[in-house]
Design a protein around this motif. Structure first.
Motif, PDB file in Angstrom:
ATOM      1  N   ASN A 192       0.803  -1.227   0.000  1.00 52.90           N
ATOM      2  CA  ASN A 192       0.000   0.000   0.000  1.00 52.90           C
ATOM      3  C   ASN A 192       0.834   1.274   0.000  1.00 52.90           C
ATOM      4  O   ASN A 192       0.304   2.357   0.249  1.00 52.90           O
ATOM      5  N   LYS A 193       2.127   1.120  -0.280  1.00 50.32           N
ATOM      6  CA  LYS A 193       3.054   2.260  -0.376  1.00 50.32           C
ATOM      7  C   LYS A 193       2.989   3.145   0.871  1.00 50.32           C
ATOM      8  O   LYS A 193       2.911   4.374   0.793  1.00 50.32           O
ATOM      9  N   LEU A 194       3.064   2.494   2.035  1.00 53.38           N
ATOM     10  CA  LEU A 194       2.984   3.193   3.317  1.00 53.38           C
ATOM     11  C   LEU A 194       4.243   3.016   4.163  1.00 53.38           C
ATOM     12  O   LEU A 194       4.215   3.254   5.373  1.00 53.38           O
ATOM     13  N   LEU A 195       5.327   2.586   3.551  1.00 50.99           N
ATOM     14  CA  LEU A 195       6.540   2.299   4.327  1.00 50.99           C
ATOM     15  C   LEU A 195       7.102   3.508   5.063  1.00 50.99           C
ATOM     16  O   LEU A 195       7.784   3.359   6.073  1.00 50.99           O
ATOM     17  N   ASN A 196       6.806   4.702   4.589  1.00 49.29           N
ATOM     18  CA  ASN A 196       7.322   5.910   5.233  1.00 49.29           C
ATOM     19  C   ASN A 196       6.336   6.534   6.212  1.00 49.29           C
ATOM     20  O   ASN A 196       6.517   7.680   6.625  1.00 49.29           O
ATOM     21  N   THR A 197       5.309   5.798   6.580  1.00 49.66           N
ATOM     22  CA  THR A 197       4.346   6.308   7.550  1.00 49.66           C
ATOM     23  C   THR A 197       4.529   5.559   8.870  1.00 49.66           C
ATOM     24  O   THR A 197       4.955   4.399   8.882  1.00 49.66           O
ATOM     25  N   PRO A 198       4.211   6.211   9.990  1.00 49.68           N
ATOM     26  CA  PRO A 198       4.368   5.526  11.275  1.00 49.68           C
ATOM     27  C   PRO A 198       3.362   4.380  11.417  1.00 49.68           C
ATOM     28  O   PRO A 198       2.224   4.472  10.959  1.00 49.68           O
ATOM     29  N   ALA A 199       3.828   3.321  12.052  1.00 46.74           N
ATOM     30  CA  ALA A 199       2.978   2.159  12.285  1.00 46.74           C
ATOM     31  C   ALA A 199       3.235   1.631  13.685  1.00 46.74           C
ATOM     32  O   ALA A 199       4.290   1.903  14.273  1.00 46.74           O
ATOM     33  N   ARG A 200       2.270   0.908  14.221  1.00 45.66           N
ATOM     34  CA  ARG A 200       2.454   0.299  15.538  1.00 45.66           C
ATOM     35  C   ARG A 200       1.612  -0.966  15.636  1.00 45.66           C
ATOM     36  O   ARG A 200       0.734  -1.217  14.810  1.00 45.66           O
ATOM     37  N   PHE A 201       1.914  -1.737  16.674  1.00 47.12           N
ATOM     38  CA  PHE A 201       1.216  -2.989  16.935  1.00 47.12           C
ATOM     39  C   PHE A 201       0.463  -2.864  18.253  1.00 47.12           C
ATOM     40  O   PHE A 201       1.068  -2.586  19.289  1.00 47.12           O
ATOM     41  N   ASP A 202      -0.850  -3.042  18.202  1.00 52.89           N
ATOM     42  CA  ASP A 202      -1.693  -3.016  19.398  1.00 52.89           C
ATOM     43  C   ASP A 202      -2.255  -4.409  19.640  1.00 52.89           C
ATOM     44  O   ASP A 202      -2.334  -5.232  18.716  1.00 52.89           O
ATOM     45  N   VAL A 203      -2.670  -4.647  20.866  1.00 50.36           N
ATOM     46  CA  VAL A 203      -3.395  -5.868  21.205  1.00 50.36           C
ATOM     47  C   VAL A 203      -4.693  -5.449  21.877  1.00 50.36           C
ATOM     48  O   VAL A 203      -4.699  -4.583  22.752  1.00 50.36           O
TER      49      VAL A 203
END
Length: 109
Positions: free
Chosen positions: A81-92
């Motif tokens: 989705n061409k989002l490699l330069n956006t912040p990401a995180r993992f939630d539970v």
């Protein structure tokens, strides 16, 4: 029980203002229960549902192997989705005896 928990988690996240991008996102690498947008973050959410704590807290089931697989699937999603330069995180999101606990930024890689 798992699918019902995932539906409750999606409803819970929407109520908190998250935009749901995907549910049950599957690739040859694995599956992510929910992918959402929270402000600037792409959030990869693992949902764990339990009826009791006989086997520990639901979030304890997100072990190292599961986190590594989540990371691979999330990276594939971000690339696709061409989002490699956006912040990401993992939630539970853990659901136990009907109570929801949202662990933000639960783990990192």
């Amino acid at each position: 029980m798992g699918r019902q928990g995932e539906r409750r988690a999606v409803e819970f996240l929407r109520d908190k203002g998250y935009k749901i991008l995907e549910s049950n996102y599957k690739t040859h690498l694995g599956e992510i229960d929910v992918i959402a947008k929270d402000k600037e973050y792409t959030v990869f959410v693992e949902v764990k549902t339990r009826i009791n704590d006989d086997y520990g807290a639901p979030s304890e089931a997100v072990d190292k192997r599961k986190r590594e697989k989540y990371y691979l699937v999330a990276t594939e999603y971000l690339q696709r989705n061409k989002l490699l330069n956006t912040p990401a995180r993992f939630d539970v999101v853990e659901i136990e005896n009907g109570k929801i606990n949202h662990i933000i930024d639960a783990f990192c890689m």
